[in-house]
Scaffold this active site. Structure first.
Site, PDB file in Angstrom:
ATOM      1  N   GLU A 397      19.536   0.919  39.132  1.00  0.00           N
ATOM      2  CA  GLU A 397      19.823   2.331  39.437  1.00  0.00           C
ATOM      3  C   GLU A 397      20.563   2.413  40.765  1.00  0.00           C
ATOM      4  O   GLU A 397      20.231   1.728  41.724  1.00  0.00           O
ATOM      5  CB  GLU A 397      18.494   3.109  39.486  1.00  0.00           C
ATOM      6  CG  GLU A 397      18.505   4.438  40.199  1.00  0.00           C
ATOM      7  CD  GLU A 397      19.404   5.499  39.557  1.00  0.00           C
ATOM      8  OE1 GLU A 397      19.412   5.605  38.320  1.00  0.00           O
ATOM      9  OE2 GLU A 397      20.102   6.196  40.319  1.00  0.00           O
ATOM     10  N   ASP A 445      21.205   4.394  29.782  1.00  0.00           N
ATOM     11  CA  ASP A 445      21.203   5.865  29.784  1.00  0.00           C
ATOM     12  C   ASP A 445      22.140   6.319  30.905  1.00  0.00           C
ATOM     13  O   ASP A 445      21.703   6.833  31.934  1.00  0.00           O
ATOM     14  CB  ASP A 445      19.763   6.352  30.032  1.00  0.00           C
ATOM     15  CG  ASP A 445      19.654   7.873  30.040  1.00  0.00           C
ATOM     16  OD1 ASP A 445      20.584   8.554  29.573  1.00  0.00           O
ATOM     17  OD2 ASP A 445      18.612   8.375  30.509  1.00  0.00           O
ATOM     18  N   CYS A 472      24.353  11.437  26.980  1.00  0.00           N
ATOM     19  CA  CYS A 472      24.400  12.903  27.065  1.00  0.00           C
ATOM     20  C   CYS A 472      25.820  13.405  26.817  1.00  0.00           C
ATOM     21  O   CYS A 472      26.093  14.587  27.008  1.00  0.00           O
ATOM     22  CB  CYS A 472      23.889  13.383  28.425  1.00  0.00           C
ATOM     23  SG  CYS A 472      24.781  12.685  29.803  1.00  0.00           S
TER      24      CYS A 472
END
Ligand SMILES: C[S@@+](CC[C@H](N)C(=O)[O-])C[C@H]1O[C@@H](n2cnc3c(N)ncnc32)[C@H](O)[C@@H]1O
Length: 516
Positions: A397, A445, A472
């Site tokens: 991340e 993701d 998304c």
């Protein structure tokens, strides 16, 4: 036809002019609730008209067609002109038409699809995912039933766990007006947020107006109140209210007795830097919020001197005015700590659906010796929920505070087979492979832009047996898949999930298995 000097014929102009009314059939729906219809060489963009409807449209502006891709939706043909128009009357209504629940619908930039029945929204989202895939993948790769029906949101309304509002110059928090970053609509209601979140926004607005605290006026470059973030956990109901202002010194030019000078009702922040560390009338704000919101767990004040337009924790002074610095949320049996800047899926219950889908997709092929890479892991939501039954999970991340939160979440939930690394996936991926070995399974993701070639190439080279891609944005998903499939993967499932009813956003979980 008119002629130019020299006898040359001028190209014909558009067949319609601003101010005219035309009767149109709407054939497509573009993002942001725009209905598209075409007549001769003019493409009409008509907000809130639905496919299949016949409308009388009042033309507002005509310009040369830009031929930009509206999230990939092809235009009916190649029009030379583009006309923005508004619905004057509906001659033939679509069976999908619904009465919007919110009084701000149409002017608020928040949701664009309240005028469509929820069933129709789900069908359109499924079609949107398929059409995005078909733009870059061969038809044989995307058979008609590859994209599953969209899993509906468990709650159609009040599903959002976070609102980010901007103060109007009058001191009330509001949403951006549709199509404008400058103009605001003060919050009277919002059917996507929880009632407590809307109430908190109203109470803060009443407090600001009662004390004459001005919101920031961009045009005049003056004012004090900037943004309001309200967050409520679904399972614990804990509520966070975070107020972002300029430092109180901006109020100092006001008359004596005004908030920047006065001490009445102020919280005792204990600072000594000439009032910089005291929010005017903080005590009254605490009292007002506590009086009607027993869920209040965290009231924060962020004093941000930088001119940036977004809520910024880094470089700002953060103070807890009431309660603690975080709220807690539960997800799939785990507890997560949510601080002000923490990214968290906006619809908590549908985030659980995503977790169950990811678990199902990986469980079919997971072994106790497996290493899972959780890429773009945020605060560890997926990795922590999937860690049981695997040898190790490595999360990557970019945001360091999220990585720290992910490690804290692991400790809080007694999970010790996870490691979280800070940095960009494209830079850290190879280091993680060198340190822990190639992953057997990958979950990614990424943000809306997708993972991109550099990351996708690394994924292919690592040869995991299975990849679960949570997206998304169907368009960046399609582009990434187009690169991933030739690296030896085939798609076994495409499952859209609705996290955002009444908007045109859709989440998709794609399962890929290694072919050879
Ligand atoms: C869609 S969120 C997913 C977060 C997490 N999986 C979750 O469900 O809460 C995307 C995450 O990617 C992170 N991110 C963005 N660009 C990145 C990059 N180049 N490398 C690593 N992480 C990145 C963001 O900070 C954000 O936390």
């Amino acid at each position: 036809m008119s002629t130019r000097p020299g006898g040359q014929a001028a190209p014909p102009g558009p067949a319609v002019q601003a101010g005219e009314e035309v009767t149109l059939t709407i054939t497509q729906l573009a993002p942001s609730g725009l209905g598209l219809g075409q007549r001769s060489e003019v493409c009409f963009l008509v907000p809130f008209a639905l496919p299949g409807e016949e409308v009388v449209a009042g033309v507002e502006r005509v310009s040369r067609a830009r031929h930009r891709r509206r999230s990939g939706q092809p235009r009916p043909a190649t029009p030379r002109w583009e006309a923005t128009a508004r619905v004057v009357s509906i001659v033939k209504s679509s069976p999908d038409r619904a009465v919007p629940a919110c009084r701000h619908f149409g002017s608020c930039g928040g949701c664009a699809w309240q005028h469509q029945a929820y069933r129709a929204q789900l069908e359109r989202k499924r079609a949107l995912v398929r059409s995005a895939l078909l733009q870059v993948l061969r038809e044989a790769t995307v058979p008609p039933d590859l994209v599953e029906p969209v899993i509906p949101s468990l709650a159609e309304w009040h599903y959002r766990n976070k609102l980010e509002l901007t103060f109007s110059p009058g001191g009330r928090p509001g949403f951006h007006r549709r199509g404008s970053f400058k103009s605001l609509i003060e919050v009277e209601e919002c059917h996507l947020a929880t009632p407590e979140m809307v109430k908190a926004a109203r109470v803060v607005g009443d407090w600001a107006v009662a004390h004459g605290l001005p919101g920031y006026d961009k045009a005049k470059n003056q004012g004090f109140l900037r943004h309001l973030v309200v967050r409520q956990a679904y399972h614990t109901e804990e509520l966070m209210v975070a107020l972002e202002t300029f430092p109180p010194s901006v109020l100092r030019s006001r008359e004596p007795g005004d908030p920047g000078e006065a001490g009445s009702g102020q919280a005792t922040a204990g600072g000594d830097d000439e009032g910089q560390s005291t929010l005017p009338f903080a005590g009254d704000l605490v009292e007002r919020l506590r009086a009607c919101l027993p869920q209040l767990t965290s009231l924060l004040w962020l004093s941000n001197p930088s001119p940036s337009d977004v809520v910024k924790v880094e470089g700002s002074r953060l103070q807890v005015l009431y309660g603690r610095e975080f709220i807690e949320e539960r997800l799939a049996g785990l507890t997560f700590r949510l601080e002000l800047p923490t990214f968290f899926q906006t619809n908590t219950r549908q985030a659980e659906t995503l977790l169950y889908l990811a678990r199902e997709a990986l469980a079919a092929d997971a072994r106790p010796t497996d290493l899972l890479f959780d890429l773009y892991c945020g605060v560890g939501t997926f990795g922590l929920a999937l860690a049981r039954g695997l040898r190790l999970v490595v999360g990557i991340e970019l945001v360091e505070s999220a990585v720290a939160a992910a490690s804290a979440n692991a400790a809080r939930n007694g999970i010790d087979n996870v490691v979280f690394l800070a940095g960009e996936v494209r830079r850290v991926f190879d280091q993680a492979v060198a340190r822990f070995g190639p992953p057997d399974l990958i979950l990614l993701d990424p943000p809306r832009a997708g993972a991109g070639s550099k990351v996708i190439r690394r994924l292919g080279r690592a040869e995991p047996r299975r990849i679960v891609y949570v997206s998304c944005n169907p368009h960046s998903l399609a582009a990434d898949l187009a690169e991933l499939l030739p690296a030896g993967y085939h798609i076994t499932r495409v499952q859209p999930v609705d996290l955002f009813p009444h908007t045109d956003h859709v989440e998709t979980v794609v399962t890929l298995t290694r072919s050879h």
